[in-house]
Design a protein around this motif. Structure first.
Motif, PDB file in Angstrom:
ATOM      1  N   SER A 166       0.842  -1.192   0.000  1.00 57.25           N
ATOM      2  CA  SER A 166       0.000   0.000   0.000  1.00 57.25           C
ATOM      3  C   SER A 166       0.876   1.240   0.000  1.00 57.25           C
ATOM      4  O   SER A 166       2.060   1.192   0.355  1.00 57.25           O
ATOM      5  CB  SER A 166      -0.922   0.007   1.229  1.00 57.25           C
ATOM      6  OG  SER A 166      -0.152  -0.022   2.424  1.00 57.25           O
ATOM      7  N   LEU A 167       0.278   2.361  -0.395  1.00 61.41           N
ATOM      8  CA  LEU A 167       1.005   3.622  -0.466  1.00 61.41           C
ATOM      9  C   LEU A 167       1.369   4.092   0.937  1.00 61.41           C
ATOM     10  O   LEU A 167       0.521   4.152   1.824  1.00 61.41           O
ATOM     11  CB  LEU A 167       0.150   4.671  -1.171  1.00 61.41           C
ATOM     12  CG  LEU A 167       0.791   6.033  -1.423  1.00 61.41           C
ATOM     13  CD1 LEU A 167       1.971   5.903  -2.385  1.00 61.41           C
ATOM     14  CD2 LEU A 167      -0.252   7.002  -1.992  1.00 61.41           C
ATOM     15  N   SER A 168       2.654   4.444   1.122  1.00 60.79           N
ATOM     16  CA  SER A 168       3.127   4.861   2.433  1.00 60.79           C
ATOM     17  C   SER A 168       3.408   6.354   2.501  1.00 60.79           C
ATOM     18  O   SER A 168       2.996   7.036   3.432  1.00 60.79           O
ATOM     19  CB  SER A 168       4.399   4.086   2.807  1.00 60.79           C
ATOM     20  OG  SER A 168       4.953   4.545   4.013  1.00 60.79           O
ATOM     21  N   ALA A 169       4.133   6.888   1.511  1.00 60.57           N
ATOM     22  CA  ALA A 169       4.489   8.310   1.516  1.00 60.57           C
ATOM     23  C   ALA A 169       4.970   8.715   0.139  1.00 60.57           C
ATOM     24  O   ALA A 169       5.363   7.874  -0.674  1.00 60.57           O
ATOM     25  CB  ALA A 169       5.569   8.600   2.559  1.00 60.57           C
ATOM     26  N   ALA A 171      11.163  17.895   0.360  1.00 57.49           N
ATOM     27  CA  ALA A 171       9.738  18.045   0.682  1.00 57.49           C
ATOM     28  C   ALA A 171       9.058  16.691   0.802  1.00 57.49           C
ATOM     29  O   ALA A 171       9.494  15.697   0.212  1.00 57.49           O
ATOM     30  CB  ALA A 171       9.028  18.885  -0.382  1.00 57.49           C
ATOM     31  N   GLY A 172       7.990  16.683   1.586  1.00 56.14           N
ATOM     32  CA  GLY A 172       7.103  15.537   1.669  1.00 56.14           C
ATOM     33  C   GLY A 172       5.686  15.998   1.372  1.00 56.14           C
ATOM     34  O   GLY A 172       5.342  17.168   1.601  1.00 56.14           O
ATOM     35  N   ILE A 173       4.881  15.106   0.854  1.00 55.36           N
ATOM     36  CA  ILE A 173       3.516  15.468   0.463  1.00 55.36           C
ATOM     37  C   ILE A 173       2.577  15.213   1.639  1.00 55.36           C
ATOM     38  O   ILE A 173       2.353  14.064   2.038  1.00 55.36           O
ATOM     39  CB  ILE A 173       3.070  14.687  -0.784  1.00 55.36           C
ATOM     40  CG1 ILE A 173       4.126  14.832  -1.885  1.00 55.36           C
ATOM     41  CG2 ILE A 173       1.706  15.170  -1.241  1.00 55.36           C
ATOM     42  CD1 ILE A 173       4.530  16.266  -2.198  1.00 55.36           C
ATOM     43  N   GLY A 174       2.048  16.318   2.199  1.00 52.76           N
ATOM     44  CA  GLY A 174       1.141  16.209   3.327  1.00 52.76           C
ATOM     45  C   GLY A 174      -0.291  15.998   2.875  1.00 52.76           C
ATOM     46  O   GLY A 174      -0.681  16.389   1.772  1.00 52.76           O
ATOM     47  N   HIS A 175      -1.087  15.376   3.742  1.00 53.84           N
ATOM     48  CA  HIS A 175      -2.483  15.094   3.384  1.00 53.84           C
ATOM     49  C   HIS A 175      -3.268  14.766   4.645  1.00 53.84           C
ATOM     50  O   HIS A 175      -2.700  14.563   5.733  1.00 53.84           O
ATOM     51  CB  HIS A 175      -2.560  13.930   2.388  1.00 53.84           C
ATOM     52  CG  HIS A 175      -2.000  12.644   2.935  1.00 53.84           C
ATOM     53  ND1 HIS A 175      -2.795  11.676   3.498  1.00 53.84           N
ATOM     54  CD2 HIS A 175      -0.724  12.193   3.006  1.00 53.84           C
ATOM     55  CE1 HIS A 175      -2.034  10.655   3.880  1.00 53.84           C
ATOM     56  NE2 HIS A 175      -0.773  10.945   3.600  1.00 53.84           N
ATOM     57  N   LEU A 233       6.203   2.559  -0.673  1.00 53.55           N
ATOM     58  CA  LEU A 233       5.150   1.580  -0.421  1.00 53.55           C
ATOM     59  C   LEU A 233       5.426   0.857   0.886  1.00 53.55           C
ATOM     60  O   LEU A 233       6.574   0.746   1.328  1.00 53.55           O
ATOM     61  CB  LEU A 233       5.073   0.547  -1.554  1.00 53.55           C
ATOM     62  CG  LEU A 233       4.735   1.044  -2.960  1.00 53.55           C
ATOM     63  CD1 LEU A 233       4.597  -0.143  -3.903  1.00 53.55           C
ATOM     64  CD2 LEU A 233       3.474   1.899  -2.970  1.00 53.55           C
ATOM     65  N   THR A 234       4.361   0.351   1.500  1.00 48.04           N
ATOM     66  CA  THR A 234       4.473  -0.467   2.705  1.00 48.04           C
ATOM     67  C   THR A 234       4.165  -1.910   2.357  1.00 48.04           C
ATOM     68  O   THR A 234       3.216  -2.200   1.641  1.00 48.04           O
ATOM     69  CB  THR A 234       3.485   0.014   3.794  1.00 48.04           C
ATOM     70  OG1 THR A 234       3.840   1.325   4.190  1.00 48.04           O
ATOM     71  CG2 THR A 234       3.515  -0.906   5.001  1.00 48.04           C
ATOM     72  N   ASN A 235       4.994  -2.809   2.877  1.00 47.60           N
ATOM     73  CA  ASN A 235       4.802  -4.235   2.694  1.00 47.60           C
ATOM     74  C   ASN A 235       4.027  -4.771   3.889  1.00 47.60           C
ATOM     75  O   ASN A 235       4.493  -4.694   5.019  1.00 47.60           O
ATOM     76  CB  ASN A 235       6.170  -4.918   2.586  1.00 47.60           C
ATOM     77  CG  ASN A 235       6.052  -6.424   2.449  1.00 47.60           C
ATOM     78  OD1 ASN A 235       4.959  -6.968   2.414  1.00 47.60           O
ATOM     79  ND2 ASN A 235       7.178  -7.091   2.383  1.00 47.60           N
ATOM     80  N   SER A 290       8.963  -1.966   6.914  1.00 47.53           N
ATOM     81  CA  SER A 290       8.115  -2.511   5.853  1.00 47.53           C
ATOM     82  C   SER A 290       7.885  -1.514   4.730  1.00 47.53           C
ATOM     83  O   SER A 290       7.023  -1.718   3.892  1.00 47.53           O
ATOM     84  CB  SER A 290       6.765  -2.999   6.380  1.00 47.53           C
ATOM     85  OG  SER A 290       6.945  -3.961   7.381  1.00 47.53           O
ATOM     86  N   SER A 291       8.625  -0.386   4.685  1.00 48.32           N
ATOM     87  CA  SER A 291       8.463   0.570   3.600  1.00 48.32           C
ATOM     88  C   SER A 291       9.724   0.651   2.753  1.00 48.32           C
ATOM     89  O   SER A 291      10.832   0.456   3.253  1.00 48.32           O
ATOM     90  CB  SER A 291       8.130   1.961   4.154  1.00 48.32           C
ATOM     91  OG  SER A 291       6.868   1.975   4.776  1.00 48.32           O
TER      92      SER A 291
END
Length: 355
Positions: free
Chosen positions: A223-226, A256-260, A311-313, A332-333
């Motif tokens: 799944s999407l992690s960051a 930068a990181g994408i905040g949400h 991604l996270t495993n 796991s990322s």
């Protein structure tokens, strides 16, 4: 009649001289090997096609043998095989090193592996190993490949802090692009390990007018992690001396990181700029992320802006870990996609032609 005979003899001599000249060009790659790899004219490559050396082996034999060496090393540590892909990045880089007589992860245009990977059409992530052997008495191709793989696995600590070995034994790598180029005395090996877990949709990753769009679906179990952005200064041509003085490479400076917001929580980054997403949706294995990097371009200017998709495993394997900009470890990322956006001095995106 005599005059005609003389003209015929002269024609034969000219044909022979041209043929001999072609045969004596520096060796490395048979034209037939290009099938399924890449179109030199289409990519505007400046590296000439070179004739095979006298120790030439069929390309499929060389690739199959190298792949077996890599997978044998992975199997010895309980890791799954990587699958061979004829993606052109590794072969192109080995040919560049052979033709231009240097040894580096960078190329003569100042490009790092992930930059070349994007320009050649890749949209997963890539981690590169390079090696070479010179022997004035002549190179045994298969023997040299075996020696280079062995050195990267078991003699890598002093030169490279086991970076090549760690790359070979990284669990999440699932594909590999292999590049082998050689002449009578010198052989270059490039191993581009590729992580391919995302099926991209709608022509993404994409960038235009400041807006980045990332849409697609992820393999089950992940799944999407960051999403983060890193920066490299503008690429510049490099001399052979500069290239030979390089060593390991990084993914640039994380800026930068994408905040949400998700499920009532707000995700932001502490030690780097947080760029708030204009869209950030995940549903099952599907995701849709959109954000604008105009503010970053205004701050850092011309250069390369690299999109890093983590991604996270879901198996929580401790080998899948990374530490974020705040110093927090996320197990796991891993980085499953690196996509480079090239920005010129005018703040506009462009696609370099010299790959």
């Amino acid at each position: 009649m005599l005059r005609g005979l003389i003209q015929l003899v002269l024609l034969v001599i000219i044909v022979y001289l041209v043929y001999t000249l072609i045969r004596e060009l520096p060796g490395g790659l048979n034209l037939g090997q290009l099938t399924g790899l890449f179109n030199l004219n289409q990519l505007n490559l400046s590296y000439p096609v070179i004739s095979p050396p006298n120790n030439y082996l069929p390309q499929n034999q060389v690739m199959a043998y190298t792949l077996s060496l890599i997978n044998n090393d992975r199997a010895a540590y309980g890791l799954a095989n990587v699958s061979y892909t004829n993606f052109s990045s590794a072969q192109q880089h080995s040919e560049s090193m052979l033709e231009n007589h240097y040894f580096s992860h960078w190329d003569i245009y100042g490009m790092k592996p992930y930059m070349r990977y994007t320009l050649l059409g890749g949209n997963g992530s890539v981690d590169e190993n390079v090696a070479y052997i010179y022997n004035s008495s002549g190179v045994n191709v298969l023997g040299a490949l075996k020696q280079m793989e062995y050195n990267m696995m078991y003699n890598d600590q002093q030169c490279c802090n086991n970076g090549h070995r760690d790359n070979i034994l990284t669990p999440q790598h699932n594909y590999i692009s292999i590049g082998v180029a050689y002449n009578r005395t010198t052989i270059y090996l490039t191993e581009d390990f590729i992580d391919n877990y995302i099926g991209w949709a709608d022509g993404t990753p994409s960038y235009g007018n400041g807006a980045v769009m990332l849409r697609g679906n992820i393999l089950p179990g992940y799944s999407l992690s960051a999403v983060e952005v890193s920066y490299d200064g503008p690429v510049m041509n490099m001399t052979r001396g500069q290239l030979d003085n390089t060593s390991s490479y990084g993914l640039g400076q994380t800026i930068a990181g994408i905040g949400h917001s998700s499920h009532g929580e707000v995700f932001y980054f502490q030690n780097i700029t947080t760029v708030n997403a204009t869209a950030y949706a995940t549903q099952g294995q599907n995701f849709d992320v959109e954000f604008n990097i105009d503010s970053l371009i205004q701050k850092y200017g011309a250069g390369e802006y690299n999109l890093l998709v983590f991604l996270t495993n879901s198996t929580s394997n401790p080998n899948y870990c990374y530490t974020d900009s705040a110093g927090v470890q996320h197990c796991s990322s891993f980085i499953a996609s690196t996509y480079t956006i090239f920005i010129n001095q005018s703040g506009q995106s462009y696609a370099p032609q010299n790959v």
